[in-house]
Motif scaffolding. Structure first.
Motif, mmCIF file in Angstrom:
data_model
loop_
_atom_site.group_PDB
_atom_site.id
_atom_site.type_symbol
_atom_site.label_atom_id
_atom_site.label_comp_id
_atom_site.label_asym_id
_atom_site.label_seq_id
_atom_site.Cartn_x
_atom_site.Cartn_y
_atom_site.Cartn_z
ATOM 1 N N LEU A 125 0.842 -1.209 0.000
ATOM 2 C CA LEU A 125 0.000 0.000 0.000
ATOM 3 C C LEU A 125 0.876 1.257 0.000
ATOM 4 C CD1 LEU A 125 -2.972 1.068 0.340
ATOM 5 C CD2 LEU A 125 -2.534 1.067 2.807
ATOM 6 N N LEU A 126 1.925 1.223 0.818
ATOM 7 C CA LEU A 126 2.800 2.401 0.904
ATOM 8 C C LEU A 126 3.623 2.562 -0.380
ATOM 9 C CD1 LEU A 126 3.880 2.062 4.642
ATOM 10 C CD2 LEU A 126 2.413 3.846 3.661
ATOM 11 N N ALA A 127 3.901 1.440 -1.045
ATOM 12 C CA ALA A 127 4.695 1.509 -2.281
ATOM 13 C C ALA A 127 3.825 1.935 -3.461
ATOM 14 C CB ALA A 127 5.335 0.151 -2.563
ATOM 15 N N ASP A 128 2.592 1.416 -3.528
ATOM 16 C CA ASP A 128 1.716 1.704 -4.673
ATOM 17 C C ASP A 128 0.271 1.580 -4.201
ATOM 18 O OD1 ASP A 128 0.262 1.827 -7.042
ATOM 19 O OD2 ASP A 128 0.823 -0.193 -7.699
ATOM 20 N N ALA A 129 -0.230 2.679 -3.646
ATOM 21 C CA ALA A 129 -1.572 2.629 -3.056
ATOM 22 C C ALA A 129 -2.632 2.354 -4.121
ATOM 23 C CB ALA A 129 -1.875 3.934 -2.321
ATOM 24 N N THR A 130 -2.480 2.970 -5.283
ATOM 25 C CA THR A 130 -3.497 2.798 -6.331
ATOM 26 C C THR A 130 -3.661 1.318 -6.679
ATOM 27 O OG1 THR A 130 -2.753 4.926 -7.180
ATOM 28 C CG2 THR A 130 -4.270 3.671 -8.566
ATOM 29 N N GLY A 131 -2.507 0.629 -6.837
ATOM 30 C CA GLY A 131 -2.548 -0.794 -7.179
ATOM 31 C C GLY A 131 -3.097 -1.631 -6.031
ATOM 32 N N ALA A 132 -2.658 -1.304 -4.815
ATOM 33 C CA ALA A 132 -3.081 -2.105 -3.656
ATOM 34 C C ALA A 132 -4.583 -1.990 -3.413
ATOM 35 C CB ALA A 132 -2.300 -1.681 -2.418
ATOM 36 N N ILE A 133 -5.125 -0.780 -3.564
ATOM 37 C CA ILE A 133 -6.563 -0.641 -3.297
ATOM 38 C C ILE A 133 -7.393 -1.187 -4.455
ATOM 39 C CG2 ILE A 133 -6.274 1.314 -1.712
ATOM 40 C CD1 ILE A 133 -7.479 3.041 -4.065
ATOM 41 N N ALA A 134 -6.830 -1.117 -5.669
ATOM 42 C CA ALA A 134 -7.537 -1.720 -6.810
ATOM 43 C C ALA A 134 -7.675 -3.220 -6.584
ATOM 44 C CB ALA A 134 -6.806 -1.427 -8.116
ATOM 45 N N GLY A 142 -11.740 3.893 -9.501
ATOM 46 C CA GLY A 142 -12.751 4.752 -10.115
ATOM 47 C C GLY A 142 -12.320 6.188 -10.112
ATOM 48 N N ARG A 143 -13.281 7.053 -10.421
ATOM 49 C CA ARG A 143 -13.005 8.482 -10.546
ATOM 50 C C ARG A 143 -12.349 9.019 -9.284
ATOM 51 N NH1 ARG A 143 -13.911 9.709 -15.824
ATOM 52 N NH2 ARG A 143 -14.980 7.818 -16.434
ATOM 53 N N GLN A 144 -11.416 9.880 -9.462
ATOM 54 C CA GLN A 144 -10.702 10.511 -8.355
ATOM 55 C C GLN A 144 -10.006 9.480 -7.483
ATOM 56 O OE1 GLN A 144 -11.130 14.087 -6.979
ATOM 57 N NE2 GLN A 144 -12.798 14.834 -8.237
ATOM 58 N N GLY A 145 -9.744 8.316 -8.065
ATOM 59 C CA GLY A 145 -8.988 7.318 -7.331
ATOM 60 C C GLY A 145 -7.858 6.797 -8.198
ATOM 61 N N TYR A 173 -9.890 14.797 -3.470
ATOM 62 C CA TYR A 173 -10.180 13.877 -2.354
ATOM 63 C C TYR A 173 -10.266 12.480 -2.958
ATOM 64 C CZ TYR A 173 -12.917 13.003 2.056
ATOM 65 O OH TYR A 173 -13.390 12.611 3.288
ATOM 66 N N PRO A 174 -9.840 11.439 -2.248
ATOM 67 C CA PRO A 174 -9.890 10.086 -2.837
ATOM 68 C C PRO A 174 -11.294 9.487 -2.772
ATOM 69 C CG PRO A 174 -8.930 9.989 -0.636
ATOM 70 C CD PRO A 174 -9.226 11.441 -0.900
ATOM 71 N N TRP A 175 -12.131 9.862 -3.718
ATOM 72 C CA TRP A 175 -13.547 9.437 -3.702
ATOM 73 C C TRP A 175 -13.756 7.945 -3.487
ATOM 74 C CZ3 TRP A 175 -15.930 12.444 -8.482
ATOM 75 C CH2 TRP A 175 -15.896 13.820 -8.216
ATOM 76 N N PRO A 176 -13.041 7.059 -4.219
ATOM 77 C CA PRO A 176 -13.367 5.626 -4.054
ATOM 78 C C PRO A 176 -13.126 5.126 -2.623
ATOM 79 C CG PRO A 176 -11.996 5.973 -5.992
ATOM 80 C CD PRO A 176 -11.992 7.267 -5.230
ATOM 81 N N LEU A 177 -12.272 5.815 -1.883
ATOM 82 C CA LEU A 177 -11.978 5.362 -0.516
ATOM 83 C C LEU A 177 -12.768 6.109 0.542
ATOM 84 C CD1 LEU A 177 -8.093 4.968 -0.617
ATOM 85 C CD2 LEU A 177 -9.843 3.198 -0.837
#
Lengths: 109, 207
Positions: free
Chosen positions: B74-83, B89-92, B116-120
């Protein structure tokens, strides 16, 4: 209610204004970096004369920004909104004299 | 209270306020031109009103608390980890996770508008969009935190992250003491929205 669980939108029109911009973005007619730059500029201008509280004033800025961008890009005409507002207000006035279906009869023709 | 800004109240009932009419008119125009469908707007609103919100972010934080490999990813690549958890999605598109530690507290703002990180986290609260927060979070973060009831030790540094359309942030708060032994679901219950913006701390477990 736990912190952060309040409704996403304080008013239905906030939600509608929000969705109109997101729909433009989803249709690839509006890039989000362009949008945030324009919205930021509108907020800065509005904030010169008063401190914005992030409620109605924020979504008014949102709506102003969207209208300006749509007019600039030629998707709507300047003055078109005022004209349709007048039509809707008239329809609403008329509907208020009807006993039922006040909301449904607005703009249904 | 009615004022000229709120529109007139007629003898027949409340007329739509000016912004309500403006939005309705704009929608009507775009619908007539075939540029938008009301159902598409309904779907967008439903998504952000009912289906996307801070519970998503809370699950991410709870996993980061209980799974060291996930935290590292998550700390290395949050976008990938949360996907990988189904949140995208939008704003994420570009999210960075920043972790609170005993030495560092993180707080997030968008000085430009309200990125703001909408998907989260869903749609940002009013205060996040206010001029006051957007100006003061950068200038005097400790005072802002105090206003939110968060008092940090003097020797704890505060780092402010300014969100943009290109990069949004989620704070991974420190895991509360006394939460050992709780599973992810129970941990997620402790994670408040504000703790993921940095203006709050997670709740402590009640036994």
């Amino acid at each position: 209610m736990t912190p952060g669980s309040e409704p996403a939108f304080d008013s239905p029109w906030h939600a509608r204004a929000f969705a109109l911009a997101v729909a433009e973005n989803e249709a690839d007619r509006l890039s989000w970096p362009d949008w945030t730059a324009r919205l930021g500029a509108t907020l800065r201008n509005c904030g010169l004369s008063q401190s914005l509280n992030g409620g109605d004033d924020y979504f008014l800025a949102w709506l102003d920004t969207l209208e300006s961008m749509l007019v600039e890009e030629g998707r709507i005409e300047r003055g078109e909104i005022e004209q349709v507002m007048a039509e809707l207000a008239e329809a609403h006035e008329f509907a208020l004299h009807e006993p039922r279906n006040v909301q449904h009869s607005v703009g249904s023709d | 209270m009615e004022s000229s800004e709120n529109g007139p109240v007629s003898a027949h009932g409340h007329l739509p306020t000016d912004p309500e009419l403006r939005v309705k008119a704009l929608e009507e125009i775009l619908v007539r031109k075939g540029l938008v469908e009301p159902a598409a707007l309904d779907a967008i609103i439903d998504m952000y009103q009912n289906r996307v919100g801070p519970r998503n972010g809370a699950r991410v934080v709870a996993r980061a608390w209980s799974d060291q490999d996930f935290r590292t990813a998550l700390l290395a690549d949050a976008t990938g980890a949360i996907a990988g958890m189904g949140y995208a999605g939008r704003q994420g598109e570009h999210i960075t996770a920043v972790e609170n530690t005993p030495d560092m507290h993180n707080i997030v703002v968008c000085t430009l508008c309200s990125c703001y990180p909408w998907p989260l986290l869903g749609i940002p609260p009013g205060w996040y969009k206010s001029d006051e927060y957007r100006a003061r979070a950068v200038r005097e973060p400790r005072k802002v935190l105090a206003d939110f009831g968060v008092t940090l030790p003097e020797d704890k540094a505060v780092r402010v992250w300014d969100s943009t359309a290109e990069m949004r942030y989620i704070v991974i708060p420190e895991r509360p003491p006394g939460s050992m032994g709780l599973d992810e679901e129970a941990l997620a219950e402790l994670v408040t929205r504000d703790s993921m913006i940095g203006t709050g701390l997670p709740m402590e477990p009640q036994f």
